[in-house]
Design an enzyme around this catalytic site. Structure first.
Site, PDB file in Angstrom:
ATOM      1  N   GLN A 105       0.767  -1.234  -0.024  1.00 23.60           N
ATOM      2  CA  GLN A 105       0.073  -0.132  -0.030  1.00 23.60           C
ATOM      3  C   GLN A 105       0.863   1.209   0.023  1.00 23.60           C
ATOM      4  OE1 GLN A 105      -3.589  -0.589   3.078  1.00 23.60           O
ATOM      5  NE2 GLN A 105      -1.652  -2.025   3.781  1.00 23.60           N
ATOM      6  N   ASN A 106       2.115   1.169   0.020  1.00 20.18           N
ATOM      7  CA  ASN A 106       2.950   2.235   0.225  1.00 20.18           C
ATOM      8  C   ASN A 106       3.401   2.801  -1.045  1.00 20.18           C
ATOM      9  OD1 ASN A 106       3.024   1.248   2.788  1.00 20.18           O
ATOM     10  ND2 ASN A 106       5.127   0.332   2.692  1.00 20.18           N
ATOM     11  N   HIS A 123      -1.836   1.526  -4.151  1.00 20.45           N
ATOM     12  CA  HIS A 123      -2.111   2.752  -3.962  1.00 20.45           C
ATOM     13  C   HIS A 123      -1.206   3.658  -4.900  1.00 20.45           C
ATOM     14  CE1 HIS A 123      -4.292   1.777   0.105  1.00 20.45           C
ATOM     15  NE2 HIS A 123      -4.786   1.337  -0.885  1.00 20.45           N
ATOM     16  N   SER A 194      -2.130  -1.347   9.315  1.00 25.35           N
ATOM     17  CA  SER A 194      -3.339  -1.036  10.449  1.00 25.35           C
ATOM     18  C   SER A 194      -4.657  -1.859   9.790  1.00 25.35           C
ATOM     19  CB  SER A 194      -3.721   0.483  10.823  1.00 25.35           C
ATOM     20  OG  SER A 194      -4.236   0.892   9.444  1.00 25.35           O
ATOM     21  N   ASN A 218       3.623  -6.825  13.044  1.00 23.23           N
ATOM     22  CA  ASN A 218       3.093  -5.341  13.402  1.00 23.23           C
ATOM     23  C   ASN A 218       3.314  -5.216  14.885  1.00 23.23           C
ATOM     24  OD1 ASN A 218       1.326  -2.938  14.162  1.00 23.23           O
ATOM     25  ND2 ASN A 218       0.047  -3.706  12.128  1.00 23.23           N
TER      26      ASN A 218
HETATM   27  P1  OAD Z   1      -1.278   3.023   9.073  1.00 27.88           P
HETATM   28  O1  OAD Z   1      -0.647   4.208   9.541  1.00 27.88           O
HETATM   29  O2  OAD Z   1      -2.818   3.062   9.100  1.00 27.88           O
HETATM   30  O3  OAD Z   1      -0.928   1.920   9.867  1.00 27.88           O
HETATM   31  C1  OAD Z   1       0.483   1.451  10.019  1.00 27.88           C
HETATM   32  C2  OAD Z   1       0.575   0.236  10.981  1.00 27.88           C
HETATM   33  O4  OAD Z   1       2.156   0.116  11.034  1.00 27.88           O
HETATM   34  C3  OAD Z   1       0.075   0.156  12.304  1.00 27.88           C
HETATM   35  O5  OAD Z   1      -0.733  -0.836  12.443  1.00 27.88           O
HETATM   36  C4  OAD Z   1       1.258   0.240  13.239  1.00 27.88           C
HETATM   37  O6  OAD Z   1       0.954  -0.557  14.561  1.00 27.88           O
HETATM   38  C5  OAD Z   1       2.165  -0.353  12.302  1.00 27.88           C
HETATM   39  N1  OAD Z   1       3.545  -0.317  12.330  1.00 27.88           N
HETATM   40  C6  OAD Z   1       4.284   1.205  12.817  1.00 27.88           C
HETATM   41  N2  OAD Z   1       5.356   1.031  13.076  1.00 27.88           N
HETATM   42  C7  OAD Z   1       5.808  -0.233  12.860  1.00 27.88           C
HETATM   43  C8  OAD Z   1       7.043  -0.897  12.628  1.00 27.88           C
HETATM   44  N3  OAD Z   1       8.317  -0.231  12.978  1.00 27.88           N
HETATM   45  N4  OAD Z   1       7.160  -2.243  12.319  1.00 27.88           N
HETATM   46  C9  OAD Z   1       5.698  -2.967  12.115  1.00 27.88           C
HETATM   47  N5  OAD Z   1       4.793  -2.332  12.304  1.00 27.88           N
HETATM   48  C10 OAD Z   1       4.723  -1.007  12.655  1.00 27.88           C
HETATM   49  O7  OAD Z   1      -0.740   2.748   7.551  1.00 27.88           O
HETATM   50  P2  OAD Z   1      -1.466   1.834   6.484  1.00 27.88           P
HETATM   51  O8  OAD Z   1      -2.112   0.596   7.102  1.00 27.88           O
HETATM   52  O9  OAD Z   1      -0.288   1.573   5.596  1.00 27.88           O
HETATM   53  O10 OAD Z   1      -3.837   4.978   1.619  1.00 27.88           O
HETATM   54  O11 OAD Z   1      -2.408   2.806   5.912  1.00 27.88           O
HETATM   55  C11 OAD Z   1      -3.150   2.221   4.781  1.00 27.88           C
HETATM   56  C12 OAD Z   1      -3.495   3.493   3.606  1.00 27.88           C
HETATM   57  O12 OAD Z   1      -4.145   4.404   4.451  1.00 27.88           O
HETATM   58  C13 OAD Z   1      -2.341   3.883   3.208  1.00 27.88           C
HETATM   59  O13 OAD Z   1      -1.850   3.321   2.144  1.00 27.88           O
HETATM   60  C14 OAD Z   1      -2.956   5.331   2.820  1.00 27.88           C
HETATM   61  C15 OAD Z   1      -3.680   5.719   4.023  1.00 27.88           C
HETATM   62  O14 OAD Z   1      -4.789   6.511   3.940  1.00 27.88           O
HETATM   63  C16 OAD Z   1      -3.906   6.056   0.623  1.00 27.88           C
HETATM   64  O15 OAD Z   1      -3.522   7.124   0.773  1.00 27.88           O
HETATM   65  C17 OAD Z   1      -5.087   5.723  -0.243  1.00 27.88           C
END
Ligand code: OAD
Length: 259
Positions: A105-106, A123, A194, A218
């Site tokens: 998703q990155n 994305h 997340s 995670n």
């Molecule tokens: P989030 O910011 O929603 O979630 C990040 C996740 O990474 C959380 O569950 C944290 O607990 C975990 N985390 C943080 N640091 C970590 C580490 N060092 N090792 C392991 N886990 C860690 O980000 P995404 O789930 O990627 O979309 O968000 C999904 C989408 O929401 C993105 O692609 C973006 C955003 O809106 C769009 O822009 C369309």
């Protein structure tokens, strides 16, 4: 947060080493140790900025310069960052395991810079842009960009970031391949997301229903922890390298000639 035990890490490493089809889905947490802010955690982008103002087609039509300033700032942060051991561990799996698929998703391109070759970017990609008018695409690695908002060299229209905004559909081709990989996988590893944003998060339950073993890496509980078969709590940059499989399947290793 209880760290995974050596036994848990060993079990997952063996599962991965024996996988015929391993699919990995990554989110912002995988790039967090490279210094890229996540979206929803502490210091997360959506805690400071409103997605409605910056990441929708309506926001772009209202104020393209503001939207571009935000993306240009993010491009600058990413340009200074380096892939971390988590990205590199994932890139190594692609070289070792024939049935490997990476879905991310990155939009930061750090998987590519770590050596991953076939990345399904559901994305989009912050280093790409496309014309809002004529649709022409280009890759532009400059950060900062010299002029904001950038204009199309072909038709003079406004260029937009090559990412998926809220309310937009994912690329049909990329999504089809992501779904296929999820359905085919025997192991589905989901790291640093997340799992709040659909349809990407839905790939995990798709894989589960198709019979895959779900492994989560995670720091914290996510939207898919409850359906994970193995949960490894900790930083992706530390845990993923510990899951590196040997380049032989366990059955092949047992049959190989030893000196
Ligand atoms: P989030 O910011 O929603 O979630 C990040 C996740 O990474 C959380 O569950 C944290 O607990 C975990 N985390 C943080 N640091 C970590 C580490 N060092 N090792 C392991 N886990 C860690 O980000 P995404 O789930 O990627 O979309 O968000 C999904 C989408 O929401 C993105 O692609 C973006 C955003 O809106 C769009 O822009 C369309």
């Amino acid at each position: 947060m209880a760290e995974p035990s050596q036994i848990e890490l060993d079990v997952v490493r063996r599962l991965i080493g024996g996988a015929h089809f391993l699919t990995v889905l990554t989110g912002a947490g995988v790039s967090a140790e490279s210094g890229i802010p996540t979206f929803r955690g502490p210091g997360g982008l959506w805690r400071t900025f409103r997605a409605e103002d910056l990441a929708t087609p309506e926001a772009f039509l209202r104020n393209a310069k503001l939207v571009w300033e935000w993306y240009d700032w993010r491009r600058g942060l990413i340009a200074k960052a380096e892939p971390n051991p988590g990205h590199r561990a994932i890139a190594a799996w692609e070289r070792i395991l024939p049935g490997f698929t990476l879905i991310t998703q990155n939009v930061d391109g750090l998987h590519d810079r770590a050596g991953s070759r076939n990345v399904l970017k559901v994305h989009g990609d912050i280093w790409e842009m496309r014309c809002f008018e004529c649709g022409v695409r280009k890759v532009d690695l400059r950060a900062p960009l010299p002029v904001l908002p950038p204009k199309c060299a072909r038709c003079g229209g406004l260029m937009r970031p090559g990412v998926v905004w809220f309310g937009e559909s994912l690329s049909e081709d990329v999504w089809m391949r992501a779904e296929q990989a999820a359905r085919a996988s025997d192991i589905f590893l989901v790291a640093g997301t997340s799992a709040q944003v659909y349809p990407a998060a839905g790939l995990v339950s798709l894989a589960k229903h198709a019979g895959a073993v779900i492994v989560e890496v995670n720091l914290e509980e996510s939207g898919v922890s409850s359906i994970a078969d193995a949960v490894l709590r900790g930083p992706a940059g530390e845990i993923l390298p510990q899951l590196a499989p040997t380049n032989k399947r366990p059955d092949e290793a047992a049959r190989s000639i030893r000196p």
